[in-house]
Design a protein around this motif. Structure first.
Motif, PDB file in Angstrom:
ATOM      1  N   MET A 142      39.868  39.072  34.458  1.00 19.10           N
ATOM      2  CA  MET A 142      39.165  38.079  35.284  1.00 19.10           C
ATOM      3  C   MET A 142      37.707  38.477  35.521  1.00 19.10           C
ATOM      4  O   MET A 142      36.794  37.647  35.474  1.00 19.10           O
ATOM      5  CB  MET A 142      39.885  37.915  36.624  1.00 19.10           C
ATOM      6  N   LEU A 143      37.480  39.766  35.773  1.00 21.69           N
ATOM      7  CA  LEU A 143      36.122  40.238  36.081  1.00 21.69           C
ATOM      8  C   LEU A 143      35.220  40.250  34.849  1.00 21.69           C
ATOM      9  O   LEU A 143      34.013  40.007  34.945  1.00 21.69           O
ATOM     10  CB  LEU A 143      36.189  41.645  36.681  1.00 21.69           C
ATOM     11  N   ALA A 163      31.518  49.084  29.800  1.00 22.77           N
ATOM     12  CA  ALA A 163      30.147  48.596  29.974  1.00 22.77           C
ATOM     13  C   ALA A 163      30.093  47.185  30.541  1.00 22.77           C
ATOM     14  O   ALA A 163      29.026  46.740  31.007  1.00 22.77           O
ATOM     15  CB  ALA A 163      29.415  48.636  28.629  1.00 22.77           C
ATOM     16  N   ALA A 164      31.219  46.460  30.512  1.00 22.68           N
ATOM     17  CA  ALA A 164      31.239  45.110  31.066  1.00 22.68           C
ATOM     18  C   ALA A 164      31.139  45.113  32.589  1.00 22.68           C
ATOM     19  O   ALA A 164      30.842  44.077  33.192  1.00 22.68           O
ATOM     20  CB  ALA A 164      32.520  44.388  30.626  1.00 22.68           C
ATOM     21  N   PHE A 165      31.383  46.248  33.211  1.00 19.60           N
ATOM     22  CA  PHE A 165      31.260  46.355  34.662  1.00 19.60           C
ATOM     23  C   PHE A 165      29.841  46.794  35.014  1.00 19.60           C
ATOM     24  O   PHE A 165      29.255  47.658  34.345  1.00 19.60           O
ATOM     25  CB  PHE A 165      32.259  47.378  35.224  1.00 19.60           C
ATOM     26  N   ALA A 166      29.303  46.217  36.074  1.00 21.51           N
ATOM     27  CA  ALA A 166      27.976  46.599  36.548  1.00 21.51           C
ATOM     28  C   ALA A 166      28.011  48.036  37.067  1.00 21.51           C
ATOM     29  O   ALA A 166      29.051  48.500  37.547  1.00 21.51           O
ATOM     30  CB  ALA A 166      27.520  45.648  37.655  1.00 21.51           C
ATOM     31  N   PRO A 167      26.894  48.777  36.982  1.00 14.52           N
ATOM     32  CA  PRO A 167      26.868  50.170  37.443  1.00 14.52           C
ATOM     33  C   PRO A 167      27.303  50.336  38.889  1.00 14.52           C
ATOM     34  O   PRO A 167      27.979  51.320  39.231  1.00 14.52           O
ATOM     35  CB  PRO A 167      25.408  50.585  37.242  1.00 14.52           C
ATOM     36  N   GLU A 168      26.939  49.377  39.764  1.00  8.66           N
ATOM     37  CA  GLU A 168      27.321  49.518  41.171  1.00  8.66           C
ATOM     38  C   GLU A 168      28.832  49.370  41.366  1.00  8.66           C
ATOM     39  O   GLU A 168      29.430  49.997  42.245  1.00  8.66           O
ATOM     40  CB  GLU A 168      26.585  48.498  42.041  1.00  8.66           C
ATOM     41  N   ILE A 206      34.097  51.858  42.448  1.00  4.47           N
ATOM     42  CA  ILE A 206      35.478  52.179  42.070  1.00  4.47           C
ATOM     43  C   ILE A 206      35.650  53.687  41.898  1.00  4.47           C
ATOM     44  O   ILE A 206      36.604  54.284  42.414  1.00  4.47           O
ATOM     45  CB  ILE A 206      35.866  51.448  40.774  1.00  4.47           C
ATOM     46  N   GLY A 207      34.723  54.317  41.189  1.00  6.80           N
ATOM     47  CA  GLY A 207      34.856  55.735  40.868  1.00  6.80           C
ATOM     48  C   GLY A 207      34.895  56.618  42.095  1.00  6.80           C
ATOM     49  O   GLY A 207      35.771  57.478  42.235  1.00  6.80           O
TER      50      GLY A 207
END
Length: 815
Positions: free
Chosen positions: A174-175, A370-375, A380-381
């Motif tokens: 979804m994201l 890489a599809a997730f934004a750095p923030e 999450i991390g």
């Protein structure tokens, strides 16, 4: 690294620190030294090792594809598949519903506090809701929880991981835009990935088991193939079928656990479990060091705001877990009254739910995507790593204190008596042995007396404790005795297994019965609990009725034959152990538990033995030839064991070469012994028709024609074949067995050659009588669609049926 990890195990015991905590701490130190480039060149090989860690990076794929299949397979392999299936509804409901509740509570709490996207927060909730099943199982093994309770909790923990991964995949799609984001498509995807994953694992596991069965001469090959199975089932499901790899591993492990007993020898089966214990120990040892190593890289720059969000995450995650355990779980406890979980146990489940490999792997996969934004990656991390670290450094280190606080590390009064009695027995035995050894070796009495004096003092202390325990109620003494009987029963079954009288599958079922009996003793009234569970053991379970349905609906009788053959063996083994072990031990128990309690135990065992013999007698009457074959097989096994024992006694007077030759001849005889014979149900319509007196004298062609209209049916003891008032669609001919027609004031019994159920078809009216089977019965069933055709072809039978129906209606009117 493996060498370093396993050395932490003895170190953790010496330092009295939980093993996982010491591993994570070691990993943190390694991670900091690699991250900050500590100058240790003078240490040579140690410097090279730390320098190599600086270029070493753990990926989510490494965790998921290398470690997770081993951990999941080992955990599922140790679960009794039959018990798991018995409780599969509450287990799956609790795992799925519980995880969804946890994910949504965590997600909404963080979304409300942080303002981060709800889907991202739900993703985080799914990641941290995956509890480590290994940690939970270890706690319950330490507590010696009731077996059914352990299966419920272990199964929930196992499926919890798989559910978390499936939900994670859906939310990630979804994201990243790979899914439309529709809630119904999400549910559809969840069910597809989850259920098809299980089915894929079951199919793959079955194929591997068929291969294992052909490798009986090569136990090393069989054990190695199970390792291949763990990885193959995961990779094939994930990469090629695009379904849950974890569920596939669970399915394949359950198949091996269920069918492995029939494909592997007892020795190989034991080695298999020992090998997998090693695999899981290695994987767990390395994974927790790797968890510690990523902490400095991810948590090194945590801010105050992120620390506050971590606190919210911890509170919401444990709050959600508490809601599941104390609100949702009681709803499922009502499904099985024996699976009640006390508040103390729930407290341990709440605080002992550590997070480990799965949560770390899912967090890493977000950080690598890489599809997730750095923030989002940082969000999450940091929160997942911090939460995992909290459960390791706080929960794991304090769970022992919680055990003490809740009193779970203390023996209850009954267990204290068992402990003291065992200690008393040991002390008396040691004193006699020491006196004998001292005399045989001419040791001075003053030396032996000095040592014996300490044992005598210990014995007095134990006697004092036992004298004070006399205040226990008779119910407690009965419980003590019944626990002893359960232990004796277990030992009796294990001896039968070791001597080759029963198979691995049968011993698993028998040991499960003993554990059911032990669970029944946990209820308020030990006597009633024992009676209820001993009666349940003799009842036909859902597996039998499933096999019976296959026979009646599809004409498939293989499973039914296999189940009844197993029932034969189980009843014979139970009968033997009750006679030779339980009843023989009661006179020795009477001085401790008292005459009244001993008499109660004797009546309980006698009643259970009587019911077991009745059930066995019903089978024997139905299949007398098979019973004789089992008895002959038992005598053959007994002769071999007696011969083996005689050879061992001769071992001191004959040479080693002669002994080996005799042993080789004996093993040849063992290999030539036929396996357990297949039970022939004798349900061929032609044979059943010939045994009905109504058809006596008919020509073979006529009998064959009649047999094509009749369907064979096996009725079981106590089964209601027809019920008064029902609409009748069949009539029945009794080929063998006996049924009871419920008439007032006295029931009527019908036996071989009789028939019933004809009135409803002739008069086109509801059933006038209820009929139940008194034992196993071979019946021939004639449907209403073939009834008139049958009578048209056989006018003499039409007349007989009509006259009998009129007489029975008249008899019913007189009554």
């Amino acid at each position: 690294m493996l060498g370093l990890a396993v050395l932490m195990y003895p170190a953790s015991h010496r330092l009295n620190i939980p093993y996982t905590v010491l591993l994570a701490t070691t990993g943190c130190l390694l991670g900091y030294s690699a991250e900050w480039g500590m100058d240790l060149q003078q240490l040579g090989v140690i410097h090279d090792f730390l320098a190599s860690l600086n270029s070493f990076s753990i990926s989510s794929d490494a965790v998921l594809f290398i470690f997770l299949p081993v951990l999941v397979f080992e955990a599922a392999l140790g679960i009794d598949a039959h018990r798991l299936i018995d409780d599969i509804a509450p287990i799956l409901s609790l795992a799925i519903i519980g995880l969804l509740i946890s994910a949504f509570m965590v997600g909404y709490s963080l979304h409300w506090v942080s303002g981060v996207s709800l889907i991202v927060c739900l993703l985080l909730g799914a990641i941290v809701s995956a509890t480590d099943p290994v940690a939970v199982m270890a706690i319950f093994k330490e507590l010696q929880a009731p077996k059914r309770l352990s299966v419920l909790v272990e199964g929930e923990s196992l499926f919890n991981d798989a559910t978390a991964i499936v939900l994670f995949v859906i939310l990630t799609a979804m994201l990243t835009g790979d899914s439309g984001g529709d809630i119904f498509s999400g549910i559809q995807s969840f069910l597809k990935v989850f259920l098809l994953g299980i089915l894929a694992g079951l199919a793959i596991g079955r194929v591997f088991c068929s291969v294992l069965s052909k490798m009986g001469k090569y136990p090393l090959v069989q054990i190695t193939l199970t390792l291949s199975l763990a990885y193959f089932s995961f990779i094939f499901a994930e990469h090629y079928l695009h379904v849950s790899g974890v569920m596939s591993v669970v399915g394949s492990a359950l198949v091996v656990g269920s069918f492995g007993h029939s494909t592997l020898s007892p020795e190989t089966w034991e080695k298999l479990h020992e090998t997998w214990d090693h695999f899981a120990f290695w994987a767990n040892s390395i994974i927790f060091i790797l968890v510690g190593m990523v902490v400095p890289k991810i948590m090194g720059s945590i801010t105050l705001n992120e620390g506050l969000l971590l606190a919210v995450l911890i509170l919401s995650a444990f709050g959600a877990r508490a809601l599941i355990l104390f609100v949702v779980l009681p709803l499922f406890e009502s499904w099985h009254s024996t699976a009640k979980i006390s508040k103390a146990y729930k407290g341990i489940m709440l605080w002992g739910g550590l997070r480990g490999a799965v949560s770390l792997a899912l967090a890493l996969s977000v950080m690598e995507n890489a599809a997730f934004a750095p923030e989002i990656q940082r969000f999450i991390g940091i929160l997942v790593t911090g939460f995992v670290l909290f459960t390791l450094l706080v929960n794991a280190t304090t769970v022992g204190s919680l055990l003490s606080l809740l009193g779970l590390d203390q023996l209850d009064p009954v267990d204290k008596i068992i402990r003291n009695r065992a200690l008393k027995h040991s002390l008396v035995k040691i004193q006699h042995s020491l006196k004998s050894k001292a005399q045989n070796h001419n040791i001075k009495p003053e030396l032996s007396d000095d040592i014996l004096r300490q044992y005598q003092e210990d014995e007095k202390e134990v006697d004092d404790l036992l004298s004070r325990s006399r205040e226990l109620s008779e119910n407690d003494w009965i419980r003590v005795g019944l626990f002893d009987l359960c232990n004796l029963e277990r030992a009796g079954y294990l001896k039968q297994f070791e001597e080759g009288f029963i198979s691995t599958y049968i011993i698993r079922r028998l040991l499960a019965q003993v554990e059911d009996l032990r669970d029944g003793l946990q209820t308020g009234n030990a006597r009633e609990g024992y009676q209820i569970f001993s009666a349940n053991i003799l009842k036909f379970n859902w597996r039998f009725y499933f096999a019976l349905a296959l026979h009646r609906k599809l004409g498939i009788s293989g499973k039914l034959s296999e189940y009844l053959a197993d029932r034969f063996e189980i009843l014979l083994s139970s009968q033997t152990v009750m006679k030779e072990n339980l009843l023989a031990a009661l006179p020795k128990m009477e001085p401790l538990i008292g005459k009244n309690s001993a008499d109660t135990l004797r009546s309980l065992v006698d009643f259970r033995l009587k019911k077991t013999e009745q059930a066995l007698h019903m089978l024997q009457l139905q299949y007398p030839d098979y019973f004789l074959m089992l008895q002959k097989r038992y005598l053959s096994h007994t002769a071999i064991r007696l011969q083996e024992g005689d050879y061992k006694q001769l071992g001191t007077v004959i040479s080693g070469e002669v002994f080996k030759s005799l042993e080789a001849d004996l093993q040849t005889r063992v290999r030539k012994m036929a396996p357990r014979p297949t039970l022939d149900l004798h349900l061929e319509p032609e044979n059943l028709v010939r045994r009905v007196s109504l058809f006596s004298g008919f020509s073979p062609d006529r009998l064959n024609h009649i047999s094509r209209l009749l369907q064979p049916m096996l009725a079981v003891p106590g089964e209601a074949i027809i019920k008064k008032g029902d609409i009748g669609h069949h009539m029945y001919f009794i080929s063998s067995g006996c049924v009871e027609v419920e008439l007032s004031p006295m029931p009527v019994h019908l036996g071989s050659g009789d028939f019933f159920g004809e009135i409803a078809l002739i008069k086109n009216s509801p059933r006038t009588f209820s009929v139940k089977a008194l034992g196993f019965c071979d019946l021939l069933v004639l449907s209403d669609s073939d009834f008139n055709l049958f009578l048209d072809d056989n006018p003499d039978i039409r007349q007989t049926l009509s006259e009998t129906a009129d007489k029975r209606i008249e008899m019913d009117g007189l009554n």
